[in-house]
Design an enzyme around this catalytic site. Sequence first.
Site, mmCIF file in Angstrom:
data_model
loop_
_atom_site.group_PDB
_atom_site.id
_atom_site.type_symbol
_atom_site.label_atom_id
_atom_site.label_comp_id
_atom_site.label_asym_id
_atom_site.label_seq_id
_atom_site.Cartn_x
_atom_site.Cartn_y
_atom_site.Cartn_z
ATOM 1 N N SER A 41 0.819 -1.212 0.000
ATOM 2 C CA SER A 41 0.000 0.000 0.000
ATOM 3 C C SER A 41 0.855 1.266 0.000
ATOM 4 C CB SER A 41 -0.899 0.003 1.238
ATOM 5 O OG SER A 41 -1.440 1.277 1.447
ATOM 6 N N HIS A 446 19.562 17.717 36.812
ATOM 7 C CA HIS A 446 18.507 18.203 37.702
ATOM 8 C C HIS A 446 17.817 19.405 37.050
ATOM 9 C CE1 HIS A 446 16.579 19.334 41.492
ATOM 10 N NE2 HIS A 446 16.907 20.593 41.184
#
Length: 463
Positions: A41, A446
């Site tokens: 397809s 952090h």
Amino acid sequence: MEDLTTTLDADILVVGFGKGGKTAAHALADAGKRVVLVEQSADMYGGTCPNVGCVPTKMLVHYATARHLKDDAQEYFADSVAGVRALTSAFRAGNFDGLNGKDTATVITGEATFQDEHTITVGRGQDRITVTAPTILINTGSEPVVPEIPGLTDSSHLVNSTELTQTSNLPERLVVVGGGYLGLEFASIYRRFGTQVTVLEANDRLLPREDEDVAEAAAGILTGDGIHIITGARVTAVRDDGAVSTVVYEKDGQTHTVEASALLPATGRRAVTSELRLEAAGVKTSSDGSVIVDEHLRTSQPHIYALGDVNGGPQFTYISLDDARIVLDHLLGGGERTTTDRVAVPRTLFITPPLATVGLTETQARGAGLNIKVARENVADIIAMPRAYTVEETRGLMKFIVDADTDLILGAALLSIDAQEIINTVALAMRHHITATELRNTIYTHPSSTEALNEVFDKVVRA
Ligand SMILES: Cc1cc2nc3c(=O)[nH]c(=O)nc-3n(C[C@H](O)[C@H](O)[C@H](O)COP(=O)(O)OP(=O)(O)OC[C@H]3O[C@@H](n4cnc5c(N)ncnc54)[C@H](O)[C@@H]3O)c2cc1C
């Protein structure tokens, strides 16, 4: 009659444009092999993942999570689907051009069927293309299984996952049959877009493979978002009643009903092999239709390999990719890689927040008689992970199973913001025998979610 058959001789023939097939096709074409890839397809260049699988669903997760209650639900959904279409069509074009643009590769669009163990044909109208190759890779993927429930296949409200992600109309009431990975992802996405969602699950609880505390926490988040989850429910019939379907199910010996404007069976997917004429090639399949392979992914014909969902392995894009590594190693390298090398393979259920798991559960570890320690903390209580608060998603928990004798990590279940990323660090640690103590002592950025490892492992390392 004029013979309209074109014949191509290739070094490598790939049937299906999935992750494994295309990855192998690129590498083999780059190595100078003449590669022909056949995809049935033009809507599927690149396969399931970028067109109708991971990419559209995860983009819908993103849009659904970003939705504000003031947004008009229908309009916002239609805009989201338009955004998904734009991305998937760009990926599709990139997949086609990226491969077909190589001097040594050709993509043919059409359905392939085997003629013999070295030949396939592709029918295109009156034209036929025949491709022969000494080496063939089958990568035709999987398709949804529709359960045998009276009235289901005839229902005008029956949808599959592809139809659901491509319609611009937000369903008012979605009923999902099956609370597995796919079912829960769709339930979570559509609920967050504003649909009324019911999940009917035959098991007594959701996520039966996970520990009870983890499954309960996930179910709590889903029900907290307004999803109606009914476990122990066996669907017995579907009746179309005009604008809705009535779904009939039995629970605890009683008959109940629920209305659906869209009805999604999410009860599993099976290998796409029925139209391939594998018998003409002498390729054996198992009773569920998947291609039987050995640890090098060779089929019963040693020159034919099967990669991805079609070989009956775990149905994930990254497994199909790893299948390509194994096949490439066999064709171009030393042939040392096999499916038996796979340890600590992580997985993620993309609900919000996601649930990512790897290795053993606590129940499995205890069942195996292992001497374990369990580190468990609710995300909201992990002081070392302020990220959960900065992005306003503090739901969930983190759980680690550690071998008490060796300090090695045996498993993890992370129901948390960024779990799909953190789990890869944990899996890497498991593969390379990095201990819980080392993960606790590692420096992380952090504020990040990985920082949670500093704190949660501290519980078992000091204990
Ligand atoms: C809704 C959904 C969400 C998902 N989300 C995730 C996720 O988040 N993460 C993840 O890892 N996995 C996810 N998956 C699973 C993942 O998409 C699949 O495991 C993966 O795409 C399988 O790839 P594959 O290589 O086996 O082949 P596929 O990508 O399925 O490709 C097979 C191709 O073969 C073609 N084909 C079939 N028959 C023929 C034929 N006879 N001739 C020519 N071509 C043929 C098909 O058209 C298709 O393009 C999801 C799946 C679905 C359905």
